[in-house]
Structures are given as C-alpha cells and as structure tokens.
Design a protein around this motif. Structure first.
Motif, PDB file in Angstrom:
ATOM      1  N   UNK A 173     -11.333  21.634  -1.925  1.00 28.63           N
ATOM      2  CA  UNK A 173     -11.173  22.636  -1.935  1.00 28.63           C
ATOM      3  C   UNK A 173     -12.428  22.820  -1.681  1.00 28.63           C
ATOM      4  N   UNK A 174     -13.296  23.697  -0.729  1.00 27.32           N
ATOM      5  CA  UNK A 174     -14.466  24.224  -0.412  1.00 27.32           C
ATOM      6  C   UNK A 174     -15.177  25.354  -1.514  1.00 27.32           C
ATOM      7  N   UNK A 175     -14.025  25.281  -2.371  1.00 34.82           N
ATOM      8  CA  UNK A 175     -15.122  25.730  -4.002  1.00 34.82           C
ATOM      9  C   UNK A 175     -16.141  24.266  -3.699  1.00 34.82           C
ATOM     10  N   UNK A 176     -15.578  23.490  -3.521  1.00 39.88           N
ATOM     11  CA  UNK A 176     -16.985  22.505  -3.888  1.00 39.88           C
ATOM     12  C   UNK A 176     -18.424  22.128  -3.547  1.00 39.88           C
ATOM     13  N   UNK A 177     -18.140  23.246  -2.336  1.00 38.71           N
ATOM     14  CA  UNK A 177     -18.941  23.475  -1.189  1.00 38.71           C
ATOM     15  C   UNK A 177     -20.492  25.046  -1.796  1.00 38.71           C
ATOM     16  N   UNK A 178     -19.777  25.457  -2.970  1.00 37.58           N
ATOM     17  CA  UNK A 178     -20.366  26.499  -2.739  1.00 37.58           C
ATOM     18  C   UNK A 178     -22.114  26.537  -2.874  1.00 37.58           C
ATOM     19  N   UNK A 179     -22.898  27.505  -2.406  1.00 40.28           N
ATOM     20  CA  UNK A 179     -24.136  27.626  -2.258  1.00 40.28           C
ATOM     21  C   UNK A 179     -25.024  28.255  -3.460  1.00 40.28           C
ATOM     22  N   UNK A 180     -23.819  28.982  -3.326  1.00 39.61           N
ATOM     23  CA  UNK A 180     -24.552  30.691  -4.621  1.00 39.61           C
ATOM     24  C   UNK A 180     -23.168  30.686  -5.308  1.00 39.61           C
ATOM     25  N   UNK A 181     -23.175  30.688  -6.972  1.00 42.55           N
ATOM     26  CA  UNK A 181     -22.646  31.128  -7.578  1.00 42.55           C
ATOM     27  C   UNK A 181     -21.203  32.798  -6.775  1.00 42.55           C
TER      28      UNK A 181
END
Length: 334
Positions: A173-181
């Motif tokens: 799940x690419x929520x582990x790759x957030x660059x901003x909130x």
C-alpha cells in the motif's frame, strides 16, 4: 521491461455503493466506460452472504464480468481475529475462514486474495495446499501504520521467506510512500478544531524525510516536544491520524520485490500535477526498473475526509487518478 497493469479497488466507490447512488452493475458500467482494465473486489462489502453467496448471486457476478469486460483481479479478505469479546480466534478457526475465502476467490475468477494487515503468519503453511489446489495466491497488505516495523508483519515476512512459495507474497500500500501528509486530512481536522501548531510540526517532519512515527515514544505515547503542542481533543485526534502515513524510501522494497504481487495506489487528492501526497510517477519508474509484472490499483480514501456539506467526488477522483497513471505508464514504458 515491466508489465504494469491498472485496476480499481471498489473500496474507492464504497460511498456511492453504500448510499445506493450506484449499484454493482452501475459500477461495472462506469469502469467499462472509463477504460478500467481490472477490478479489485471486496466481497464482504458488495456481495451478499460472502464467503458463501447464493448461486444466483454468483451467476450475476459472471454476467457482469462477461458483459462489461472487466477482469477480476484480487479479492480483499478481512480476517477478524477478535470476532469474540472474550478470546481471539484459534489457528484452526482462522484457517477455516480463509479456506472459504480462497474458494470464493477461485469461483469469482480471481487468482489472488489480499490478506488484511496483521493477519498471523501461522496461517500460511496450512493454507498452501488450498492455494495450490485452487490456484489462488495469498498476499499480506503492507499498510501505513502497520508496516515493516510491526512484529506481526515481521513474523509474516519471516514465514513467507521460509516457505518461499509462488503462492505467498505481499500487497504494498503506497501510503508508506507519502512525501507529504494528505492535505484533505489536514483540512478535515482543522474543521474539527485542530490548531495549526501540530499540523506545522508534522509537515516539518515530512519535509525532513521523516514521518509521524517519530512523534511516539516506546510506550506508544506522544513525545514531550509534540505533546506540548496539543491543546485540545481535536489536536490529539490529528496527532493519531498523522501516524497513519509513512515516508519510506522506495528502496525498502528492493529485496522484497520478488514477493510483491499487487500494489494499492492510495489516493487522497488528485491535483493538476498528480496526487498531492505521493509521487506516483517516481514510484512507477521504480516498479518499471524492477520489472514489476502486476496490477496497480487505485484505492481512493479521500472520501473519508470530505468536509461537511461538500460533495462526494469518488468517481471523479478515481477516474482522474486512472488517467494520470495511464499517462505516466505511456511515458515510462514507451
């Protein structure tokens, strides 16, 4: 050369379905009309009596897939180990529930089930004969807030590597790759009364390449520096929400790529330049460079942050995201 394909998780359209603005047939028609290749399905949410639906329900599923030409890709499975108030499910009970899900996925024409985060690794070995019999893979979702630093995730990965089966892998799940909130989450919390100080603190963490996990001490409480900024219940709410987004480098997947079977392209807010929080073009390039051969599924979750009185935009956000992904793939893959 990668063979990246796109699909839509029907989690993205859950409010449209729940409020009866769209039936399942409406959703299939919508996907066909917008050139969606595949579907990620949640039987618990959109199929009566799953995992043991009636033959009539199954025939209707067959009709929808055939008539609208949308490929069934993966079934999202939820294992509620806390089903009873006084105890967790036994290993035997967990395995039995998942056998039923494997059989249903096979009947629905899907080659994979998504195991929800925190599914115990001990179910894998007894389930393998059923995966082989029905030709259905199992893949644990690595989800922000429940990812590589959690013991149950570590236990699953260790068991996955020990068994080393083509039927056992991961959903990333690419929520582990957030660059901003996510900005939509911030705006929702502001509407609930969150002050600017904790929001600014978390934004500075992401700008420094960190994320909300560093706000917590070893006992799960907020560290003093962040706790001093919390003046209300809404501030505390924001702090706990902010823990659900991670800022990992793509390289965290380097040694795991052979086990990556499917990917959730988490969507919070589309802008004219792509998704606000996640660099999808950069991640698609990473997948392409690592010869990923699988689906990337739009999974819209901005719906939960819709402001009071504002319209729900599940359909618009989902299609904008699909178009963006396809355009990125044309550029990356040629």
């Amino acid at each position: 050369m990668s063979k990246i394909k796109t699909c839509v998780s029907l989690y993205s359209l859950q409010n449209e379905y729940m409020t009866k603005r769209m039936s399942l047939e409406d959703i299939f028609s919508f996907m066909r009309d917008n050139s969606v290749d595949g579907v990620e399905f949640l039987p618990d949410q959109m199929m009566h009596d799953a995992p043991d639906p009636s033959e009539e329900t199954l025939k209707e599923w067959d009709r929808l897939c055939g008539e609208y030409g949308v490929k069934p890709v993966i079934s999202d499975v939820f294992l509620n180990t806390n089903l009873y108030k006084n105890r967790e499910l036994t290993k035997k009970e967990c395995v039995k529930l998942l056998i039923d899900e494997i059989k249903l996925a096979h009947r629905l024409g899907m080659k994979m089930i998504r195991l929800v985060s925190m599914t115990p690794g001990y179910v894998l070995e007894p389930l393998l004969p059923y995966c082989e019999k029905y030709d259905v893979k199992m893949a644990l979702e690595i989800h922000a807030g429940l990812s590589f630093d959690k013991q149950k995730t570590k236990d699953y990965i260790a068991e996955m590597k020990r068994l080393h089966s083509p039927y056992i892998g991961l959903v990333i799940d690419t929520g582990i790759f957030c660059r901003r909130i996510p900005r939509v989450m911030e705006n929702y919390c502001r509407e609930q009364g969150t002050g600017q100080a904790p929001i600014d603190y978390v934004n500075r963490l992401f700008e420094a390449g960190k994320d909300g996990r560093v706000m917590f001490d070893e006992n799960g409480g907020f560290i003093p520096e962040f706790a001093a900024l919390l003046k209300s219940g809404a501030d505390h709410m924001y702090g706990h929400f902010a823990d659900g987004y991670e800022n990992e480098p793509y390289s965290v997947l380097d040694e795991l790529m052979p086990y990556v079977f499917h990917i959730h392209f988490k969507l919070f807010e589309m802008t004219g330049q792509g998704e606000y929080s996640i660099d999808y073009k950069g991640f698609l390039q990473y997948l392409h460079d690592h010869d990923y051969d699988g689906y990337v599924a739009t999974e819209y979750e901005g719906n939960r942050w819709t402001l009071a009185g504002a319209p729900m935009t599940e359909k618009e956000q989902t299609i904008a995201h699909q178009e963006y992904i396809r355009n990125c793939l044309k550029e990356i893959q040629g």
